[in-house]
Design a protein around this motif. Sequence first.
Motif, PDB file in Angstrom:
ATOM      1  N   PHE A 210       0.844  -1.189   0.000  1.00  0.00           N
ATOM      2  CA  PHE A 210       0.000   0.000   0.000  1.00  0.00           C
ATOM      3  C   PHE A 210       0.881   1.241   0.000  1.00  0.00           C
ATOM      4  O   PHE A 210       2.088   1.162   0.240  1.00  0.00           O
ATOM      5  CB  PHE A 210      -0.915   0.021   1.231  1.00  0.00           C
ATOM      6  CG  PHE A 210      -0.183  -0.122   2.549  1.00  0.00           C
ATOM      7  CD1 PHE A 210       0.482   0.960   3.112  1.00  0.00           C
ATOM      8  CD2 PHE A 210      -0.162  -1.332   3.219  1.00  0.00           C
ATOM      9  CE1 PHE A 210       1.165   0.836   4.305  1.00  0.00           C
ATOM     10  CE2 PHE A 210       0.513  -1.464   4.430  1.00  0.00           C
ATOM     11  CZ  PHE A 210       1.175  -0.384   4.971  1.00  0.00           C
ATOM     12  N   ASP A 211       0.275   2.385  -0.291  1.00  0.00           N
ATOM     13  CA  ASP A 211       0.985   3.642  -0.095  1.00  0.00           C
ATOM     14  C   ASP A 211       0.353   4.370   1.086  1.00  0.00           C
ATOM     15  O   ASP A 211      -0.709   3.987   1.579  1.00  0.00           O
ATOM     16  CB  ASP A 211       0.979   4.509  -1.362  1.00  0.00           C
ATOM     17  CG  ASP A 211      -0.428   4.853  -1.837  1.00  0.00           C
ATOM     18  OD1 ASP A 211      -1.313   5.059  -0.982  1.00  0.00           O
ATOM     19  OD2 ASP A 211      -0.644   4.915  -3.058  1.00  0.00           O
ATOM     20  N   PHE A 212       1.018   5.391   1.556  1.00  0.00           N
ATOM     21  CA  PHE A 212       0.594   6.042   2.794  1.00  0.00           C
ATOM     22  C   PHE A 212      -0.787   6.682   2.655  1.00  0.00           C
ATOM     23  O   PHE A 212      -1.608   6.632   3.572  1.00  0.00           O
ATOM     24  CB  PHE A 212       1.633   7.098   3.189  1.00  0.00           C
ATOM     25  CG  PHE A 212       1.451   7.620   4.584  1.00  0.00           C
ATOM     26  CD1 PHE A 212       1.495   6.762   5.673  1.00  0.00           C
ATOM     27  CD2 PHE A 212       1.242   8.967   4.820  1.00  0.00           C
ATOM     28  CE1 PHE A 212       1.330   7.244   6.975  1.00  0.00           C
ATOM     29  CE2 PHE A 212       1.085   9.455   6.105  1.00  0.00           C
ATOM     30  CZ  PHE A 212       1.128   8.595   7.186  1.00  0.00           C
ATOM     31  N   GLU A 213      -1.071   7.265   1.491  1.00  0.00           N
ATOM     32  CA  GLU A 213      -2.369   7.894   1.283  1.00  0.00           C
ATOM     33  C   GLU A 213      -3.498   6.878   1.422  1.00  0.00           C
ATOM     34  O   GLU A 213      -4.474   7.106   2.146  1.00  0.00           O
ATOM     35  CB  GLU A 213      -2.418   8.555  -0.100  1.00  0.00           C
ATOM     36  CG  GLU A 213      -3.769   9.180  -0.423  1.00  0.00           C
ATOM     37  CD  GLU A 213      -3.776   9.892  -1.765  1.00  0.00           C
ATOM     38  OE1 GLU A 213      -4.872  10.220  -2.247  1.00  0.00           O
ATOM     39  OE2 GLU A 213      -2.684  10.125  -2.333  1.00  0.00           O
ATOM     40  N   LEU A 215      -3.373   3.993   2.881  1.00  0.00           N
ATOM     41  CA  LEU A 215      -3.374   3.482   4.251  1.00  0.00           C
ATOM     42  C   LEU A 215      -4.229   4.359   5.155  1.00  0.00           C
ATOM     43  O   LEU A 215      -5.081   3.863   5.907  1.00  0.00           O
ATOM     44  CB  LEU A 215      -1.943   3.415   4.783  1.00  0.00           C
ATOM     45  CG  LEU A 215      -1.783   3.077   6.274  1.00  0.00           C
ATOM     46  CD1 LEU A 215      -2.119   1.628   6.533  1.00  0.00           C
ATOM     47  CD2 LEU A 215      -0.364   3.389   6.746  1.00  0.00           C
ATOM     48  N   LEU A 216      -4.030   5.677   5.076  1.00  0.00           N
ATOM     49  CA  LEU A 216      -4.763   6.581   5.962  1.00  0.00           C
ATOM     50  C   LEU A 216      -6.233   6.664   5.598  1.00  0.00           C
ATOM     51  O   LEU A 216      -7.108   6.635   6.480  1.00  0.00           O
ATOM     52  CB  LEU A 216      -4.125   7.969   5.929  1.00  0.00           C
ATOM     53  CG  LEU A 216      -2.709   8.075   6.482  1.00  0.00           C
ATOM     54  CD1 LEU A 216      -2.295   9.530   6.592  1.00  0.00           C
ATOM     55  CD2 LEU A 216      -2.600   7.399   7.835  1.00  0.00           C
ATOM     56  N   LEU A 217      -6.537   6.781   4.305  1.00  0.00           N
ATOM     57  CA  LEU A 217      -7.940   6.889   3.905  1.00  0.00           C
ATOM     58  C   LEU A 217      -8.697   5.612   4.250  1.00  0.00           C
ATOM     59  O   LEU A 217      -9.845   5.657   4.695  1.00  0.00           O
ATOM     60  CB  LEU A 217      -8.033   7.196   2.410  1.00  0.00           C
ATOM     61  CG  LEU A 217      -7.494   8.568   1.989  1.00  0.00           C
ATOM     62  CD1 LEU A 217      -7.587   8.743   0.480  1.00  0.00           C
ATOM     63  CD2 LEU A 217      -8.247   9.691   2.698  1.00  0.00           C
ATOM     64  N   ARG A 218      -8.057   4.464   4.048  1.00  0.00           N
ATOM     65  CA  ARG A 218      -8.706   3.200   4.399  1.00  0.00           C
ATOM     66  C   ARG A 218      -8.880   3.080   5.907  1.00  0.00           C
ATOM     67  O   ARG A 218      -9.913   2.584   6.391  1.00  0.00           O
ATOM     68  CB  ARG A 218      -7.874   2.025   3.862  1.00  0.00           C
ATOM     69  CG  ARG A 218      -8.426   0.659   4.220  1.00  0.00           C
ATOM     70  CD  ARG A 218      -9.817   0.440   3.662  1.00  0.00           C
ATOM     71  NE  ARG A 218     -10.393  -0.802   4.116  1.00  0.00           N
ATOM     72  CZ  ARG A 218     -11.649  -0.961   4.506  1.00  0.00           C
ATOM     73  NH1 ARG A 218     -12.481   0.085   4.501  1.00  0.00           N
ATOM     74  NH2 ARG A 218     -12.103  -2.127   4.896  1.00  0.00           N
ATOM     75  N   THR A 219      -7.906   3.545   6.669  1.00  0.00           N
ATOM     76  CA  THR A 219      -8.033   3.516   8.131  1.00  0.00           C
ATOM     77  C   THR A 219      -9.233   4.335   8.580  1.00  0.00           C
ATOM     78  O   THR A 219     -10.029   3.889   9.428  1.00  0.00           O
ATOM     79  CB  THR A 219      -6.751   4.052   8.789  1.00  0.00           C
ATOM     80  OG1 THR A 219      -5.661   3.177   8.481  1.00  0.00           O
ATOM     81  CG2 THR A 219      -6.902   4.141  10.301  1.00  0.00           C
ATOM     82  N   LEU A 220      -9.410   5.522   8.007  1.00  0.00           N
ATOM     83  CA  LEU A 220     -10.556   6.349   8.382  1.00  0.00           C
ATOM     84  C   LEU A 220     -11.868   5.681   7.987  1.00  0.00           C
ATOM     85  O   LEU A 220     -12.865   5.764   8.719  1.00  0.00           O
ATOM     86  CB  LEU A 220     -10.432   7.733   7.744  1.00  0.00           C
ATOM     87  CG  LEU A 220      -9.308   8.613   8.305  1.00  0.00           C
ATOM     88  CD1 LEU A 220      -9.240   9.935   7.561  1.00  0.00           C
ATOM     89  CD2 LEU A 220      -9.510   8.863   9.801  1.00  0.00           C
ATOM     90  N   ILE A 261       7.083  -5.533   2.411  1.00  0.00           N
ATOM     91  CA  ILE A 261       7.287  -4.909   3.720  1.00  0.00           C
ATOM     92  C   ILE A 261       8.169  -3.683   3.591  1.00  0.00           C
ATOM     93  O   ILE A 261       7.882  -2.608   4.155  1.00  0.00           O
ATOM     94  CB  ILE A 261       7.919  -5.913   4.701  1.00  0.00           C
ATOM     95  CG1 ILE A 261       6.931  -7.054   4.988  1.00  0.00           C
ATOM     96  CG2 ILE A 261       8.312  -5.232   6.007  1.00  0.00           C
ATOM     97  CD1 ILE A 261       7.560  -8.211   5.740  1.00  0.00           C
ATOM     98  N   ARG A 262       9.249  -3.800   2.811  1.00  0.00           N
ATOM     99  CA  ARG A 262      10.155  -2.666   2.624  1.00  0.00           C
ATOM    100  C   ARG A 262       9.427  -1.520   1.934  1.00  0.00           C
ATOM    101  O   ARG A 262       9.591  -0.357   2.289  1.00  0.00           O
ATOM    102  CB  ARG A 262      11.380  -3.110   1.801  1.00  0.00           C
ATOM    103  CG  ARG A 262      12.439  -2.009   1.660  1.00  0.00           C
ATOM    104  CD  ARG A 262      13.626  -2.471   0.824  1.00  0.00           C
ATOM    105  NE  ARG A 262      14.324  -3.584   1.448  1.00  0.00           N
ATOM    106  CZ  ARG A 262      14.337  -4.828   0.960  1.00  0.00           C
ATOM    107  NH1 ARG A 262      13.667  -5.112  -0.146  1.00  0.00           N
ATOM    108  NH2 ARG A 262      15.013  -5.777   1.575  1.00  0.00           N
TER     109      ARG A 262
END
Length: 264
Positions: A210-213, A215-220, A261-262
């Motif tokens: 995943f990418d950080f964007e 990751l955060l949108l899915r978390t919300l 993972i990296r």
Amino acid sequence: EVADLFRACGHKVDMSVRINHREIDVRAEETQSLVRKVILIECADYSSPVGVEKLQMDITKLRSAKEDLKDDAVIMHVSRNGYSPDAAGYAADAHIPAYSFPSLQSRLINFAPYIQAVENDPLRATILKEYQPNDIRFESRGSSSMPSLDFLSSWLASNTRWLTLLGDYGVGKSWTLKSFLYKLVGEYQKNPTTTPLPLFVPLQRFTKAFDFENLLLRTLQIYGVSGVFYSALEYLMHNGRIIFLLDSFDEMAQHLNRDAIRQN
């Protein structure tokens, strides 16, 4: 700064716009809704709370500009340091949204569903009742250990931006992080305009690259927070308004190869 806030929420923004022979500080137009309202905003960058005379003068200017746009516009006032009691009462009686800049920042994203999800966490009652605080120390520094929540609070008050919490399986890393989350959420609820929001990211829920964007949108989304612009999250991040609590790196690693993972 007010213009940046509205841009972060996906508005088309212009500054120092002349409307009906009045110069308006910020004109922000919605870009996503079916009925795209225009928000006309006057800003007061004062070192003290705005008084009623200044507010009345600005509202008169805003109302004159609104006449030119008819029902397509709403008006708003924003002050660096809030309003005097009389000015706040006048704005309320006139039904004019009037915000201090910090309170407007706190409205950027509606985190209420997230806060509710944290409070309704099935593990919360068990953790608050049964959690036995462990100790944490910095690795390879020869420093003495501290109770975990004291250690984390001390770290958070420092200028260090990152902390990685290491420990064998079962020593209580996740419960420690959850306990810290409940503590920080309580502090945030007491003063959301100045206290950063602790955002708990359950990495064990992410078993792909995943990418950080995302990751955060899915978390919300997991927490029921919807309709969020990533630019709004970026704004809050860059202004120090979010503390990220990333849980279970080790559990994520059980499902991914080394390259993924990296990348993550």
